[in-house]
Design a protein around this motif. Structure first.
Motif, PDB file in Angstrom:
ATOM      1  N   GLY A 252       0.636  -1.299   0.049  1.00  0.00           N
ATOM      2  CA  GLY A 252       0.054   0.002  -0.025  1.00  0.00           C
ATOM      3  C   GLY A 252       0.928   1.376  -0.156  1.00  0.00           C
ATOM      4  O   GLY A 252       0.460   2.127  -0.618  1.00  0.00           O
ATOM      5  N   ALA A 255       2.369   1.663  -3.370  1.00  0.00           N
ATOM      6  CA  ALA A 255       1.317   2.373  -4.344  1.00  0.00           C
ATOM      7  C   ALA A 255       1.348   3.807  -4.311  1.00  0.00           C
ATOM      8  O   ALA A 255       1.059   4.579  -5.306  1.00  0.00           O
ATOM      9  CB  ALA A 255       0.180   1.501  -4.325  1.00  0.00           C
ATOM     10  N   GLY A 256       1.235   4.378  -3.056  1.00  0.00           N
ATOM     11  CA  GLY A 256       1.045   5.772  -2.860  1.00  0.00           C
ATOM     12  C   GLY A 256       2.481   6.445  -3.340  1.00  0.00           C
ATOM     13  O   GLY A 256       2.286   7.494  -3.830  1.00  0.00           O
ATOM     14  N   THR A 259       2.353   6.429  -7.069  1.00  0.00           N
ATOM     15  CA  THR A 259       1.399   7.316  -7.316  1.00  0.00           C
ATOM     16  C   THR A 259       1.811   8.667  -7.393  1.00  0.00           C
ATOM     17  O   THR A 259       1.644   9.357  -8.542  1.00  0.00           O
ATOM     18  CB  THR A 259       0.351   7.130  -6.652  1.00  0.00           C
ATOM     19  OG1 THR A 259      -0.636   5.876  -6.868  1.00  0.00           O
ATOM     20  CG2 THR A 259      -0.794   8.409  -7.022  1.00  0.00           C
ATOM     21  N   LEU A 321      -4.630  11.551  -0.412  1.00  0.00           N
ATOM     22  CA  LEU A 321      -5.221  11.203  -1.584  1.00  0.00           C
ATOM     23  C   LEU A 321      -6.752  11.444  -2.014  1.00  0.00           C
ATOM     24  O   LEU A 321      -6.963  11.721  -3.163  1.00  0.00           O
ATOM     25  CB  LEU A 321      -5.009   9.542  -1.707  1.00  0.00           C
ATOM     26  CG  LEU A 321      -3.519   9.256  -2.108  1.00  0.00           C
ATOM     27  CD1 LEU A 321      -3.408   7.830  -1.668  1.00  0.00           C
ATOM     28  CD2 LEU A 321      -2.972   9.684  -3.319  1.00  0.00           C
ATOM     29  N   GLY A 378       3.220  -2.928  -5.555  1.00  0.00           N
ATOM     30  CA  GLY A 378       2.012  -1.808  -5.491  1.00  0.00           C
ATOM     31  C   GLY A 378       2.601  -0.570  -6.328  1.00  0.00           C
ATOM     32  O   GLY A 378       1.678   0.147  -6.669  1.00  0.00           O
ATOM     33  N   GLY A 382      -0.588   0.658  -8.432  1.00  0.00           N
ATOM     34  CA  GLY A 382      -1.291   2.014  -8.402  1.00  0.00           C
ATOM     35  C   GLY A 382      -0.973   2.792  -9.519  1.00  0.00           C
ATOM     36  O   GLY A 382      -2.267   3.392  -9.846  1.00  0.00           O
ATOM     37  N   ILE A 386      -4.381   4.050 -11.985  1.00  0.00           N
ATOM     38  CA  ILE A 386      -4.609   5.174 -12.151  1.00  0.00           C
ATOM     39  C   ILE A 386      -4.825   5.755 -13.656  1.00  0.00           C
ATOM     40  O   ILE A 386      -5.698   6.305 -14.093  1.00  0.00           O
ATOM     41  CB  ILE A 386      -3.687   6.195 -11.535  1.00  0.00           C
ATOM     42  CG1 ILE A 386      -4.088   6.245  -9.803  1.00  0.00           C
ATOM     43  CG2 ILE A 386      -3.552   7.761 -12.182  1.00  0.00           C
ATOM     44  CD1 ILE A 386      -2.913   6.817  -9.166  1.00  0.00           C
ATOM     45  N   LEU A 400      -7.024   7.740  -7.677  1.00  0.00           N
ATOM     46  CA  LEU A 400      -6.555   8.247  -6.359  1.00  0.00           C
ATOM     47  C   LEU A 400      -7.640   7.751  -5.162  1.00  0.00           C
ATOM     48  O   LEU A 400      -6.664   7.135  -4.113  1.00  0.00           O
ATOM     49  CB  LEU A 400      -6.586   9.681  -6.046  1.00  0.00           C
ATOM     50  CG  LEU A 400      -5.654  10.473  -7.149  1.00  0.00           C
ATOM     51  CD1 LEU A 400      -5.970  11.853  -6.946  1.00  0.00           C
ATOM     52  CD2 LEU A 400      -4.138  10.097  -6.886  1.00  0.00           C
ATOM     53  N   VAL A 403      -5.993   3.970  -4.536  1.00  0.00           N
ATOM     54  CA  VAL A 403      -4.902   4.024  -4.058  1.00  0.00           C
ATOM     55  C   VAL A 403      -5.045   4.185  -2.343  1.00  0.00           C
ATOM     56  O   VAL A 403      -4.279   3.709  -1.541  1.00  0.00           O
ATOM     57  CB  VAL A 403      -3.826   4.894  -4.495  1.00  0.00           C
ATOM     58  CG1 VAL A 403      -2.272   4.825  -3.726  1.00  0.00           C
ATOM     59  CG2 VAL A 403      -3.577   4.586  -5.846  1.00  0.00           C
ATOM     60  N   LEU A 406      -5.884   1.138  -0.420  1.00  0.00           N
ATOM     61  CA  LEU A 406      -4.847   0.230  -0.326  1.00  0.00           C
ATOM     62  C   LEU A 406      -4.142   0.836   0.855  1.00  0.00           C
ATOM     63  O   LEU A 406      -3.711  -0.099   1.565  1.00  0.00           O
ATOM     64  CB  LEU A 406      -4.132   0.322  -1.473  1.00  0.00           C
ATOM     65  CG  LEU A 406      -4.253  -0.344  -2.770  1.00  0.00           C
ATOM     66  CD1 LEU A 406      -3.355  -0.424  -3.809  1.00  0.00           C
ATOM     67  CD2 LEU A 406      -4.640  -1.696  -2.531  1.00  0.00           C
TER      68      LEU A 406
END
Length: 432
Positions: A252, A255-256, A259, A321, A378, A382, A386, A400, A403, A406
């Protein structure tokens, strides 16, 4: 005298190692996410849709996933000096080759190869730090190392934006110049690693005899204290359920992180700004995040608490997000992205302090690499989701929100890991 010797030794080790490995990670992160700035003009030049770009940016992590565990095992066997040098030189060459991509296939292939080349660098450094710093210093040290990621965005964003302005120089696009110029430091630093990096405290001629003896004894004592409870074998490093759970937590946060690295420039650009302006604005959120991450990690070390430091940070990032998805002005989106940066950056140091509390030796090498390799998938999911949702809806909001979900899951899993760690058969394995 012991306290004085400890302070002097750790200060010497920190000044010798931390600035250099921060510089290495600074360059690594620029080469990993500069694709987000290239997309501002490259996508149009090559005819890439958001889905194509999102998939290609994320396919990096398939190569990363496949080669990370073997890479960390090799590092543990041959030493960090040789292996980190190999990693940096090969990824620098491949990163420069991005200047010559012609279409989707070459884009996908080079992103995969870049991931394979860079596999092992980050978990290798995390493992390397565990050779030099006792556990009570580790979250703070990792935070200093990981500060290089947001700092690379702070400094790299304006640089990448400026290089894009070299459009047409010597017949090349600006994004081609960006890839070529930003690849050079990786190769040069890879060569420098061979002469500067020291594999283990026992070989540290730059420490005095009493400093070296203290550090070797301290690290040997720490390893000996874990002989009963810690796991050491390669298989145990891969099969431990706590490792797998932490990998999902890291999934997670990755992924952030990616992103931000890959899509934030385009989110900001959607307000009609120039590449140079995007570069400067994109540097604002990580500037705030650097300070927050270091302070949060020090608080985690001081209190000895890890779990809630991860949980709270993940929830802050998720909130950011959600707010970014609904932002209607440049100021609002920068504020929201600042929250995301703070949460993502602050979660990682206490998270990376957890594995070496219940793993050591080969198990630590494999466990750290397993967390990083699975977790970094991730970084594929992510950005790809997107891009796909943007093609379907025309906006970033849905991706967003995905994510953000997640990251909420990461927070929940962190609490689960802590609960397992309090059971009698695993007591003390995971931080309070």
């Amino acid at each position: 005298m012991d306290a004085s010797l400890e302070r002097a030794t750790m200060r010497r080790v920190a000044w010798r190692l931390i600035p250099f490995i921060c510089l290495l990670y600074f360059i690594a992160f620029i080469d990993r996410v500069n694709i987000g700035f290239a997309a501002l003009t490259m996508n149009k030049d090559l005819g890439f849709s958001s889905s194509v770009f999102g998939f290609g940016a994320g396919v990096f992590f398939f190569g990363y996933f496949l080669f990370e565990v073997p890479s960390n095992i090799i590092l543990d066997k041959v030493g960090a000096r040789l292996w980190i040098a190999r990693v940096m030189i090969t990824w620098g060459i491949i990163s420069g080759a991005f200047a010559f991509i012609k279409g989707e296939t070459s884009f996908y292939v080079l992103r995969f190869l870049l991931g394979a080349a860079e596999a092992g660098f980050f978990p290798g450094i995390i493992l390397y730090l565990s050779y030099w710093f006792p556990a009570r210093y580790r979250a703070g040290v990792v935070s200093l190392f990981m500060a290089a990621a947001p700092i690379s965005v702070v400094l790299g964003s304006p640089l990448s934006g400026a290089l894009l302005e070299m459009e047409g120089v010597m017949g090349l696009h600006g994004w081609q110049w960006m890839f070529l110029i930003e690849a050079i430091p990786a190769v040069l630093l890879g060569i420098m690693v061979l002469f500067y990096m020291t594999d283990r405290p026992e070989k540290a001629k730059w420490l005095s005899d009493d400093q070296r003896a203290w550090l070797v004894a301290e690290m040997n004592g720490e390893r000996a204290s874990k002989q009963i409870s810690a796991k050491h074998s390669i298989l145990s490093g891969m099969a431990d359920l706590r490792v797998l759970a932490l990998a999902l937590v890291y999934f997670g946060t990755s992924a952030g992180l990616y992103t931000l690295g890959i899509w934030a420039p385009q989110i900001i650009r959607s307000f009609g700004l120039s590449p140079m302006t995007v570069g400067f604005l994109n540097a604002v959120p990580p500037t705030v995040a650097v300070v927050a991450m270091i302070l949060w990690a020090r608080h985690s070390d001081r209190t000895g608490e890890r779990t809630w430091h991860v949980v709270i940070a993940c929830l802050v990032a998720a909130l950011g997000l959600m707010l970014a998805g609904g932002a209607s002005s440049v100021a609002a989106v920068i504020a929201a992205l600042s929250l995301v940066n703070i949460g993502i950056s602050a979660a990682k140091p206490p998270l990376w302090a957890m594995p070496t509390m219940f793993l050591s030796g080969s198990a630590a090498a494999v466990g750290i690499a397993t967390i990083n390799s699975i977790g970094n998938l991730g970084g594929f999911v992510g950005p790809w989701v997107i891009g796909w949702i943007k093609d379907q809806t025309g906006g970033f909001t849905g991706g967003l929100v995905f994510v953000a979900a997640l990251l909420v899951l990461s927070a929940i899993l962190s609490l689960v890991v802590a609960r397992v760690g309090r059971r009698p058969d695993t007591a003390g394995a995971v931080a309070r």
